[in-house]
Design an enzyme around this catalytic site. Structure first.
Site, PDB file in Angstrom:
ATOM      1  N   HIS A  96     -42.254-124.594  29.951  1.00 43.95           N
ATOM      2  CA  HIS A  96     -43.257-123.862  29.170  1.00 43.95           C
ATOM      3  C   HIS A  96     -42.918-122.382  29.252  1.00 43.95           C
ATOM      4  O   HIS A  96     -42.494-121.914  30.318  1.00 43.95           O
ATOM      5  CB  HIS A  96     -44.661-124.035  29.769  1.00 43.95           C
ATOM      6  CG  HIS A  96     -45.404-125.261  29.320  1.00 43.95           C
ATOM      7  ND1 HIS A  96     -46.241-125.962  30.165  1.00 43.95           N
ATOM      8  CD2 HIS A  96     -45.465-125.889  28.121  1.00 43.95           C
ATOM      9  CE1 HIS A  96     -46.776-126.983  29.493  1.00 43.95           C
ATOM     10  NE2 HIS A  96     -46.316-126.967  28.259  1.00 43.95           N
TER      11      HIS A  96
ATOM     12  N   ARG B 148     -41.396-128.361  24.999  1.00 47.18           N
ATOM     13  CA  ARG B 148     -42.687-128.947  24.659  1.00 47.18           C
ATOM     14  C   ARG B 148     -43.152-128.626  23.239  1.00 47.18           C
ATOM     15  O   ARG B 148     -43.767-129.452  22.590  1.00 47.18           O
ATOM     16  CB  ARG B 148     -43.745-128.467  25.652  1.00 47.18           C
ATOM     17  CG  ARG B 148     -43.469-128.887  27.083  1.00 47.18           C
ATOM     18  CD  ARG B 148     -43.564-130.390  27.240  1.00 47.18           C
ATOM     19  NE  ARG B 148     -43.421-130.795  28.627  1.00 47.18           N
ATOM     20  CZ  ARG B 148     -44.423-130.857  29.495  1.00 47.18           C
ATOM     21  NH1 ARG B 148     -45.648-130.524  29.120  1.00 47.18           N
ATOM     22  NH2 ARG B 148     -44.204-131.232  30.732  1.00 47.18           N
TER      23      ARG B 148
ATOM     24  N   MET C 134       1.782-125.381  24.212  1.00 48.43           N
ATOM     25  CA  MET C 134       0.413-124.996  23.903  1.00 48.43           C
ATOM     26  C   MET C 134       0.392-123.854  22.896  1.00 48.43           C
ATOM     27  O   MET C 134      -0.302-123.904  21.888  1.00 48.43           O
ATOM     28  CB  MET C 134      -0.308-124.575  25.184  1.00 48.43           C
ATOM     29  CG  MET C 134      -1.675-124.016  24.886  1.00 48.43           C
ATOM     30  SD  MET C 134      -2.779-124.161  26.261  1.00 48.43           S
ATOM     31  CE  MET C 134      -2.250-122.817  27.260  1.00 48.43           C
ATOM     32  N   LEU C 135       1.221-122.853  23.179  1.00 44.82           N
ATOM     33  CA  LEU C 135       1.195-121.650  22.345  1.00 44.82           C
ATOM     34  C   LEU C 135       1.535-121.960  20.889  1.00 44.82           C
ATOM     35  O   LEU C 135       0.774-121.649  19.974  1.00 44.82           O
ATOM     36  CB  LEU C 135       2.204-120.652  22.922  1.00 44.82           C
ATOM     37  CG  LEU C 135       2.241-119.303  22.244  1.00 44.82           C
ATOM     38  CD1 LEU C 135       0.930-118.577  22.498  1.00 44.82           C
ATOM     39  CD2 LEU C 135       3.400-118.473  22.792  1.00 44.82           C
ATOM     40  N   HIS C 136       2.672-122.603  20.691  1.00 45.00           N
ATOM     41  CA  HIS C 136       3.104-122.830  19.313  1.00 45.00           C
ATOM     42  C   HIS C 136       2.275-123.906  18.639  1.00 45.00           C
ATOM     43  O   HIS C 136       2.042-123.856  17.437  1.00 45.00           O
ATOM     44  CB  HIS C 136       4.603-123.151  19.284  1.00 45.00           C
ATOM     45  CG  HIS C 136       5.407-122.046  19.895  1.00 45.00           C
ATOM     46  ND1 HIS C 136       5.909-122.123  21.173  1.00 45.00           N
ATOM     47  CD2 HIS C 136       5.722-120.815  19.434  1.00 45.00           C
ATOM     48  CE1 HIS C 136       6.514-120.979  21.463  1.00 45.00           C
ATOM     49  NE2 HIS C 136       6.419-120.176  20.429  1.00 45.00           N
TER      50      HIS C 136
ATOM     51  N   ASP D  71     -54.067-133.691  34.320  1.00 49.96           N
ATOM     52  CA  ASP D  71     -53.471-132.382  34.044  1.00 49.96           C
ATOM     53  C   ASP D  71     -54.429-131.455  33.289  1.00 49.96           C
ATOM     54  O   ASP D  71     -54.038-130.348  32.902  1.00 49.96           O
ATOM     55  CB  ASP D  71     -52.166-132.552  33.246  1.00 49.96           C
ATOM     56  CG  ASP D  71     -50.951-132.725  34.166  1.00 49.96           C
ATOM     57  OD1 ASP D  71     -51.042-132.335  35.346  1.00 49.96           O
ATOM     58  OD2 ASP D  71     -49.924-133.259  33.691  1.00 49.96           O
TER      59      ASP D  71
ATOM     60  N   CYS E 259     -51.099-121.212  34.471  1.00 47.18           N
ATOM     61  CA  CYS E 259     -51.342-122.529  33.857  1.00 47.18           C
ATOM     62  C   CYS E 259     -52.775-122.989  34.055  1.00 47.18           C
ATOM     63  O   CYS E 259     -53.312-123.740  33.259  1.00 47.18           O
ATOM     64  CB  CYS E 259     -50.448-123.594  34.475  1.00 47.18           C
ATOM     65  SG  CYS E 259     -48.719-123.277  34.372  1.00 47.18           S
TER      66      CYS E 259
ATOM     67  N   ASN F 188      11.674-118.903  21.408  1.00 49.78           N
ATOM     68  CA  ASN F 188      13.011-118.598  21.878  1.00 49.78           C
ATOM     69  C   ASN F 188      13.455-119.633  22.918  1.00 49.78           C
ATOM     70  O   ASN F 188      14.593-120.100  22.908  1.00 49.78           O
ATOM     71  CB  ASN F 188      12.952-117.199  22.516  1.00 49.78           C
ATOM     72  CG  ASN F 188      14.296-116.615  22.852  1.00 49.78           C
ATOM     73  OD1 ASN F 188      15.122-116.393  21.964  1.00 49.78           O
ATOM     74  ND2 ASN F 188      14.536-116.364  24.139  1.00 49.78           N
TER      75      ASN F 188
ATOM     76  N   ASP G  81     -44.804-119.927  29.708  1.00 47.24           N
ATOM     77  CA  ASP G  81     -45.531-119.199  30.760  1.00 47.24           C
ATOM     78  C   ASP G  81     -45.003-119.490  32.167  1.00 47.24           C
ATOM     79  O   ASP G  81     -45.498-118.939  33.142  1.00 47.24           O
ATOM     80  CB  ASP G  81     -47.047-119.445  30.663  1.00 47.24           C
ATOM     81  CG  ASP G  81     -47.443-120.873  31.014  1.00 47.24           C
ATOM     82  OD1 ASP G  81     -46.550-121.700  31.301  1.00 47.24           O
ATOM     83  OD2 ASP G  81     -48.657-121.167  30.990  1.00 47.24           O
TER      84      ASP G  81
HETATM   85  N1  ARG Z   1     -48.037-131.261  34.544  1.00 44.00           N
HETATM   86  C1  ARG Z   1     -48.327-130.342  33.500  1.00 44.00           C
HETATM   87  C2  ARG Z   1     -47.335-130.587  32.357  1.00 44.00           C
HETATM   88  O1  ARG Z   1     -46.198-130.884  32.626  1.00 44.00           O
HETATM   89  C3  ARG Z   1     -48.238-128.936  33.971  1.00 44.00           C
HETATM   90  C4  ARG Z   1     -48.620-127.947  32.943  1.00 44.00           C
HETATM   91  C5  ARG Z   1     -48.441-126.540  33.382  1.00 44.00           C
HETATM   92  N2  ARG Z   1     -48.997-125.678  32.427  1.00 44.00           N
HETATM   93  C6  ARG Z   1     -48.407-124.589  31.963  1.00 44.00           C
HETATM   94  N3  ARG Z   1     -49.054-123.850  31.122  1.00 44.00           N
HETATM   95  N4  ARG Z   1     -47.168-124.291  32.239  1.00 44.00           N
HETATM   96  O2  ARG Z   1     -47.686-130.496  31.224  1.00 44.00           O
END
Ligand code: ARG
Length: 703
Positions: free
Chosen positions: A168, A139, A636-638, A65, A264, A524, A170
């Protein structure tokens, strides 16, 4: 290359989907094609190189990654906050990114261990440099935000992510040039959406659809008027073109399989500093303490869950686990919230669970005067059913008239300060009302384990229905009724007309006659149906013996009302011998007070029905005073009305055929409420049988 804007990327030499740490990766392990990934990455790289300088960090075997350089850290000027990955699958990337930053002359700031923060994936600068948007919820930890503010000397606006597909910031949020914002509102909680709307003018907000969001349209690289993304709908492209952006689409499908796309795969490493802007963060923290059978009772889980569910985060500072079965545990928890408003919401719920301040942090409650009769100050503390104390002038004062949904008013009397729950309408000018959540605590009894288990009431407190459950509740209720009657205690019944329709009238009448009921609350209808049944043998025109509608029987109902109106009251009709048995008859004959609260759908009403609702509420409240147990029978009400007036400590049994009513009423977070989903007529008949068993001498049945 046309500018001095620089980005950092990492070639996909070792890219693959090797594990699952986000929903996009599920089902995609080893399903991405390296060749296609390389080709897609190269395309992005070339496009970006036409608009900026692109630096490269060497990829590393075993860290697939690492291509997602957005997660290397957060850069502002020469300062970097290095990422601390949440998942161990990515933690090994940290030293490689740290190296690169150091070699390139950045000052690297390291967050404390165990405080996750995933860099520019979760922190995005406003493109005008006015503030930093920072995400939390999946995260990154909310508690990392104050560090960002301090180290980067910038205002941090915390946004809570709530949709795990957009884990994330972004992935669902992209500040653009000229103050525009591309975002997917569904990824954020209500508070965060409000914050976004407060900071970004409506004409600057470009909210995208879910369809665009799942194509990672927010995961966009913006260089001046260019926006580079995986894919956008025509509508979105048109919208962006309208406000002067040129969309460049470049497929990144191989990276979508790992949950990332254009943004990313890049990290902007030249983020200009604005000398005017300074640190500011609205994240607040507070340490609370809890004590009791925190594990056995699930109290600690409930506390921690509610913190997170309300939008905060926590750190358990100390947890002293009671070692013996009987010993209690104590925990100190640091609670963080993105704003004071959210903090108040969290703390008020924690107060209900018995959380208190550390002794050195104790403060007096905050008071504000009432300036308009019947209206509390905005920020008033809403009272609950739990016994409460408030701290005034360094002393803890017990709140009187405990009930939920009131304000706590403080008055000076000749005998000292008095704190009282008051309904909004009863507030008087000059009353001082508790606001905020300082200096408030509730008293929770710590029951021993044995005691808890012995209390049938507690283990029954979730509203499940089963034959056996009904029997168990009946046994328990019968036992309690007897105990309370024999000790001269008080039981209140609130009942709806269904009691009569289901044939429970005669049983309820018997309970009253035998001294098990000290007050009856209803509307009533219960009285009308009961009287109709006893005068004419029908209830709303249905023959109670045969269960079939009587021709013209619906008129019985109005005739019954008419007769009582002629006599002036139920009591007078009883005295005159017009009503000879039934629920209302027994009330009158046995001097059991009752209150009938009127409603919009009442026929008549009976002369006894209180149509002034405020008065009816007062009558109810009076009759409930001192009750040890309340039986709520299919109204229910009362029943909800009664529940609202009743402090914790009163045993409540709610019987209704509708599970939703039972759940609503029995879910008071206390051991004393029991819900049972069943036919109320059946319940009452079983109850009578059980009481007979308890009162008649034991006769051995020989088979
Ligand atoms: N597989 C990565 C993770 O889950 C993807 C990261 C994507 N990066 C981002 N900035 N959204 O961490």
């Amino acid at each position: 290359m046309t500018s001095l804007i620089r980005f950092l990327m990492c070639a996909p030499d070792h890219y693959d989907v090797d594990y699952v740490i986000n929903p996009w990766m599920e089902g995609n392990i080893h399903k991405s094609s390296r060749d296609r990934a390389v080709e897609q990455w190269e395309k992005l790289y070339h496009i970006l190189k036409q608009h900026a300088i692109v630096d490269l960090v060497p990829p590393q075997i075993g860290w697939p990654d690492m291509v997602f350089t957005a997660n290397a850290g957060l850069v502002l000027g020469q300062n970097v906050v290095l990422s601390r990955f949440l998942h161990k699958e990515r933690q090994g990337e940290e030293p490689f990114f740290q190296n690169w930053f150091e070699e390139n002359g950045y000052t690297v700031n390291l967050l404390p261990k165990d405080l996750p923060f995933e860099g520019a994936g979760d922190a995005l600068l406003d493109r005008e440099g006015r503030w930093l948007w920072a995400g939390y919820g999946f995260r990154s930890e909310l508690d990392s935000h104050p560090y960002l503010a301090k180290w980067l000397d910038i205002e941090v606006l915390s946004l809570r992510l709530i949709d795990e597909r957009f884990y994330h910031l972004d992935t669902c949020f992209c500040p653009l040039a000229n103050g525009y914002l591309l975002y997917y509102p569904g990824a954020f909680d209500a508070y965060s959406n409000r914050l976004i709307e407060m900071r970004v003018a409506p004409e600057k907000r470009i909210a995208i659809t879910e369809a665009d969001a799942v194509n990672f349209a927010c995961n966009t690289v913006n260089v001046e008027s260019i926006v580079i993304m995986n894919k956008a709908s025509n509508a979105l492209k048109a919208r962006l073109a309208d406000v002067g952006f040129q969309v460049i689409e470049t497929p990144l499908t191989e990276f979508l399989k790992a949950g990332g796309a254009a943004k990313c795969l890049t990290l902007r490493v030249t983020e200009p500093l604005d000398a005017e802007i300074h640190a500011n963060v609205s994240v607040e923290s507070r340490v609370i303490r809890m004590e009791g059978h925190l594990l056995d009772s699930g109290l600690i889980n409930r506390a921690l869950d509610l913190i997170v569910d309300t939008g905060g985060s926590f750190q358990v500072m100390n947890f002293n686990l009671g070692e013996q079965r009987q010993s209690t545990s104590a925990a100190e928890v640091r609670v963080s919230a993105p704003s004071h408003e959210v903090m108040e919401e969290i703390i008020s719920q924690l107060i209900d669970l018995g959380a208190v301040d550390l002794p050195q942090d104790e403060r007096d409650a905050k008071l504000q005067p009432v300036i308009q009769a019947g209206v509390a100050p905005d920020d008033f503390y809403v009272s609950t059913i739990y016994p409460t104390e408030v701290r005034i002038n360094g002393e803890w004062v017990r709140v009187q008239n405990q009930r939920m949904d009131g304000a706590i008013a403080i008055t000076q009397t000749p005998n000292g300060l008095v704190a009282k729950c008051k309904l909004l309408r009863d507030l008087e000018v000059g009353d001082k009302v508790i606001v905020d959540v300082l200096g408030i605590r509730t008293i929770r009894k710590t029951e021993s384990r044995e005691h808890r288990n012995a209390q049938e009431f507690s283990f029954m407190s979730s509203g499940v229905s089963s034959e056996r459950r009904v029997e168990l509740v009946v046994e328990q209720v019968a036992w309690e009724l007897r105990k309370i009657r024999d000790a001269g205690g008080k039981v209140v019944v609130t009942a709806g007309p269904v009691v009569i329709h289901t044939g429970g009238g005669e049983h309820l009448a018997q309970l009253i006659r035998e001294g098990y009921v000290q007050a009856l609350l209803g509307g009533n209808a219960i009285a009308v149906h009961d009287i109709e049944q006893n005068m004419m043998g029908t209830s709303l025109g249905v023959d109670m013996k045969r269960g079939v509608a009587v021709r013209g029987g619906h008129r019985h109902h109005l005739k019954a009302i008419n007769i009582i109106r002629r006599y002036g009251s139920i009591a007078k009709a009883v005295e005159a011998g017009v009503i000879k048995n039934g629920v209302m008859y027994e009330c009158v004959s046995n001097n059991v007070p009752f209150s009938l609260a009127g409603s919009i759908r009442d026929d008549g009403p009976l002369p006894d029905t209180q149509t002034d609702l405020i008065k009816a509420q007062e009558e109810y409240a009076k009759l409930i005073e001192g009750a040890e147990m309340i039986l709520m029978l299919s109204s229910m009400l009362h029943s909800i009305g009664v529940g609202n007036m009743t402090p914790a400590g009163v045993k409540m049994v709610c019987v209704d055929i509708n599970p939703a009513v039972v759940t609503k009423l029995s879910d008071r977070g206390s051991v004393e409420s029991v819900g049972v989903v069943t036919d109320v007529g059946l319940f009452l008949s079983l109850l009578i049988q059980q009481l007979e068993k308890l009162t008649s001498p034991y006769i051995a049945s020989v088979g």
